[in-house]
Design an enzyme around this catalytic site. Structure first.
Site, PDB file in Angstrom:
ATOM      1  N   CYS A 196      -8.750   9.536   4.532  1.00  8.27           N
ATOM      2  CA  CYS A 196      -9.150   8.781   3.522  1.00  8.27           C
ATOM      3  C   CYS A 196     -10.545   8.073   3.292  1.00  8.27           C
ATOM      4  CB  CYS A 196      -8.131   7.555   3.297  1.00  8.27           C
ATOM      5  SG  CYS A 196      -8.207   6.458   4.914  1.00  8.27           S
ATOM      6  N   HIS A 216      -6.013   1.831   4.870  1.00  5.46           N
ATOM      7  CA  HIS A 216      -6.310   2.944   3.999  1.00  5.46           C
ATOM      8  C   HIS A 216      -6.976   2.528   2.937  1.00  5.46           C
ATOM      9  CE1 HIS A 216      -5.028   6.763   2.129  1.00  5.46           C
ATOM     10  NE2 HIS A 216      -4.984   5.971   0.938  1.00  5.46           N
ATOM     11  N   HIS A 229      -7.339   9.433  -3.792  1.00  7.88           N
ATOM     12  CA  HIS A 229      -7.423   9.512  -2.422  1.00  7.88           C
ATOM     13  C   HIS A 229      -6.927  10.715  -1.672  1.00  7.88           C
ATOM     14  CE1 HIS A 229      -2.943   7.596  -1.647  1.00  7.88           C
ATOM     15  NE2 HIS A 229      -3.333   8.434  -2.822  1.00  7.88           N
TER      16      HIS A 229
END
Length: 151
Positions: A65, A115, A127
């Site tokens: 990520c 995240h 993402h």
């Protein structure tokens, strides 16, 4: 034009009016520049759709990520640190203002950032979700997010 002359009596020419408006808008220039950079970084990230998730991956062929966000911003001349938490600490909170395409979306569990993705508009992010997936667009699935703008 006479209304403008009344509003700005010392501004009698187009050049003078342009200078006055430039001074008035000067405070918004950094914000506009950051939004443009965010859109450019998002455009880079879009070209990476379909790339596989790779733990610790920073591109150009595999990403985690924060590797995706770091890579995308690097391509437009902005350095971001490596992890989602470090990136969170390096961005400006957007707060009540609406996020723009390319702003970072941070996911939190309590106070821990776990995240990050890039805002795509309409409540979606681009993402690298998790092992076994690929870089993709997805609806934001929780309200436990914070938005950050890269300066």
């Amino acid at each position: 034009m006479s209304a403008l002359k009344n509003a700005f009596p010392s501004v009698m020419t187009c050049a003078g009016l342009t200078a006055a408006l430039t001074l008035t808008l000067a405070g918004t220039a950094p914000e506009a520049e950051a939004a443009t950079r965010a859109a450019q970084a998002f455009a880079v990230a879009v070209t990476k759709q379909g790339a596989p998730y790779e733990w610790g991956g920073t591109g150009p062929n595999g990403f985690d990520c924060s590797g995706l966000t770091q890579y995308s911003y690097k391509q437009v001349g902005k350095h971001l640190p490596r992890t989602a938490a470090q990136q969170y600490n390096r961005t400006s909170r957007i707060g009540g203002r609406a996020p723009q395409r390319g702003d970072l979306v941070f996911f939190l569990a309590g106070r821990r950032v776990y995240h990050v993705g890039m805002y795509a508009g309409d409540g979606r992010i681009l993402h690298a979700p998790k092992p076994g997936t690929r870089v993709r667009l997805e609806k934001i699935w929780t309200g436990s997010v914070r938005y950050g703008r890269v300066r």
